[in-house]
Design a protein around this motif. Structure first.
Motif, short mmCIF file in Angstrom:
data_model
loop_
_atom_site.label_atom_id
_atom_site.label_comp_id
_atom_site.label_asym_id
_atom_site.label_seq_id
_atom_site.Cartn_x
_atom_site.Cartn_y
_atom_site.Cartn_z
N MET A 54 0.87 -1.27 0.01
CA MET A 54 -0.09 -0.05 -0.03
C MET A 54 0.85 1.16 0.08
N THR A 55 0.56 2.21 -0.83
CA THR A 55 1.36 3.64 -0.77
C THR A 55 1.03 4.30 0.38
N THR A 56 2.29 4.83 1.02
CA THR A 56 2.20 5.56 2.01
C THR A 56 2.76 7.07 1.65
N SER A 57 1.71 8.21 2.05
CA SER A 57 2.29 9.45 1.71
C SER A 57 2.91 10.15 2.96
N TYR A 58 3.73 11.24 2.70
CA TYR A 58 4.63 11.73 3.93
C TYR A 58 4.83 13.30 3.42
N PRO A 59 4.43 14.16 4.56
CA PRO A 59 4.68 15.49 4.13
C PRO A 59 6.16 15.94 4.31
N TYR A 60 6.67 16.67 3.41
CA TYR A 60 7.92 17.22 3.18
C TYR A 60 8.05 18.74 3.10
N ARG A 61 8.97 19.20 3.55
CA ARG A 61 9.13 20.65 3.34
C ARG A 61 10.08 20.98 2.30
N LEU A 62 10.01 21.85 1.27
CA LEU A 62 10.85 22.13 0.20
C LEU A 62 11.99 23.04 0.84
N GLN A 63 13.23 22.30 1.01
CA GLN A 63 14.31 23.17 1.90
C GLN A 63 15.11 23.93 0.87
N ALA A 64 15.34 23.59 -0.30
CA ALA A 64 16.31 24.38 -1.31
C ALA A 64 16.07 23.89 -2.69
N ALA A 65 16.11 24.73 -3.59
CA ALA A 65 16.09 24.47 -5.10
C ALA A 65 16.94 25.25 -5.75
N HIS A 66 17.97 24.70 -6.67
CA HIS A 66 18.97 25.43 -7.44
C HIS A 66 19.41 24.82 -8.46
N SER A 67 19.77 25.44 -9.37
CA SER A 67 20.12 24.95 -10.94
C SER A 67 21.29 24.24 -11.07
N LEU A 68 21.43 22.99 -11.76
CA LEU A 68 22.48 22.20 -11.88
C LEU A 68 23.18 22.73 -13.29
N ASP A 69 22.21 22.80 -14.18
CA ASP A 69 22.41 23.62 -15.38
C ASP A 69 21.25 24.33 -15.95
N ALA A 70 21.22 24.46 -17.29
CA ALA A 70 19.97 25.57 -17.74
C ALA A 70 18.62 24.84 -17.71
N ASP A 71 18.69 23.33 -17.72
CA ASP A 71 17.34 22.68 -17.71
C ASP A 71 17.11 21.83 -16.54
N THR A 72 18.06 21.80 -15.77
CA THR A 72 17.96 20.72 -14.72
C THR A 72 18.00 21.19 -13.27
N LEU A 73 17.10 21.00 -12.28
CA LEU A 73 16.92 21.66 -11.30
C LEU A 73 17.12 20.55 -10.06
N ARG A 74 17.88 20.69 -8.80
CA ARG A 74 18.11 20.19 -7.90
C ARG A 74 17.36 20.60 -6.46
N ILE A 75 16.41 19.61 -5.93
CA ILE A 75 15.48 20.17 -5.03
C ILE A 75 16.33 19.16 -3.86
N LEU A 76 16.15 19.71 -2.51
CA LEU A 76 16.18 19.14 -1.19
C LEU A 76 14.76 19.36 -0.59
N LEU A 77 14.46 18.04 0.08
CA LEU A 77 13.09 17.81 0.84
C LEU A 77 13.55 17.26 2.25
N ARG A 78 13.31 17.98 3.28
CA ARG A 78 13.34 17.58 4.52
C ARG A 78 11.81 17.23 5.04
N PRO A 79 11.80 16.20 5.78
CA PRO A 79 10.62 15.47 6.68
C PRO A 79 9.99 16.57 7.39
N HIS A 80 8.72 16.22 7.50
CA HIS A 80 7.96 17.49 8.21
C HIS A 80 7.04 16.74 9.26
#
Length: 345
Positions: free
Chosen positions: A1-27
């Motif tokens: 069974m699928t389990t859902s979790y709340p996360y906070r978007l901690q950071a987002a920055h570009s790795l190149d012109a079209d690729t984004l790196r995001i960090l999520l921390r548990p809430h």
């Protein structure tokens, strides 16, 4: 069974012109129990839900990292590009996928990793995990793109190869510029040329579905790789909307016992009708890699369906509470003979 979790978007920055790196921390929790190589589904405030691989080894603090290729006009891409802000709460579900790092074995003399695009993310996670374990098996990573700028972590892996004696990095370009000193062509062809005998090897492949399938065929049929040592997740684009012409009707019984009639279209997949009704979340793009679209088929209809193929059988066998009547809706193509098909949640 699928389990859902709340996360906070901690950071987002570009790795190149079209690729984004995001960090999520548990809430409010300790983090999703995810393995290196698995992926998760991220639900955004605008209703878009997309699947992303874990791009780092599992962390003790439960944080998640993902690499996202931004597509012009895409619902998820445009929200991430213009509306995402640190501190926002997002819903993460999973984990999904069984393309995970396998323990070292005396029967495995080498490991090959093949990636295209952001398919590098789960392999990066596996490499970090293997390095932390002190892996001694020689590992060669082939990462393919069209142009040098597509390989946004090339310097990272080149440095890793200097620090890790048994690790080798081979960048491969299909549209190499003049003066390019590494390999040209396709990653699967480069791997096959370098390793004609893979009887004592293990292979991980992540990226475009065409690359994954061609790599499987080439390395198994021509290089002797045992098929059960080819581990793969293909990255498919977000699903398209269900066809507007719907000539079938399906019967769905929810866990509450209530019945629901679902319109569907011949030629579409069963998962399309279920997703349109909000009954399942299509996560892996029909690659039989997540199990989120598992349903139970009424026994009277089982004979009307083709037998599950190897990938579907393998995934169903490892899901919790597996039953013989379970199938993956993404693997069932609808036709007029399935009008009235009866399903259970």
């Amino acid at each position: 069974m699928t389990t859902s979790y709340p996360y906070r978007l901690q950071a987002a920055h570009s790795l190149d012109a079209d690729t984004l790196r995001i960090l999520l921390r548990p809430h409010g929790h300790g983090g999703m129990p995810i393995q290196a190589g698995q992926f998760f589904s991220l639900a955004l405030p605008n209703g878009a839900a997309r699947s992303y691989s874990l791009a780092c080894q599992p962390r003790g603090d439960g944080w998640l990292e993902a690499h996202i290729r931004l597509r012009r006009g895409g619902r998820a891409s445009e929200w991430l590009r213009t509306e995402a802000k640190p501190g926002q709460t997002l819903t993460v579900s999973g984990p999904y996928g069984d393309c995970v790092w396998q323990p070292e074995s005396s029967s495995i003399q080498r490991v090959l990793m093949l990636a295209t695009g952001t398919g590098i993310a789960p392999l990066k996670a596996m490499l970090e995990y293997a390095a932390a374990l002190g892996c001694r098996t020689p590992i060669t990573l082939y990462w393919g793109g069209a142009r040098p700028q597509d390989l946004y972590l090339a310097d990272h892996f080149a440095c890793l190869a200097l620090r890790w004696p048994t690790f080798r990095f081979v960048p491969v370009l299909s549209e190499a510029p003049a003066g390019w000193l590494s390999r040209q062509g396709w990653v699967q062809q480069a791997a096959a040329a370098d390793h004609p005998d893979l009887r004592a090897a293990r292979v991980y492949a992540c990226g475009a579905p065409a690359m994954v399938e061609q790599a499987r065929e080439l390395l198994v049929s021509q290089c002797g790789l045992p098929e059960d040592r080819f581990h793969a997740d293909a990255f498919a684009p977000a699903q398209t909307a269900a066809p507007s012409s719907q000539d079938l009707s399906l019967r769905w019984r929810a866990a509450s016992g209530d019945w629901q009639q679902l319109p569907a279209a011949s030629g579409s997949r069963l998962v399309d009708a279920l997703a349109a009704a909000g009954l399942v979340l299509p996560v892996c793009g029909g690659q039989a890699a997540c199990g989120a679209c598992r349903v139970e088929i009424d026994a009277a209809w089982s004979a009307c369906l083709p037998a599950p193929e190897r990938q579907e059988k393998r995934l169903l066998a490892v899901l919790d509470h597996h039953r013989p009547a379970h199938r993956l809706a993404c693997q069932i193509r609808l036709h007029p003979g399935l009008n009235g098909l009866t399903l259970f949640q």
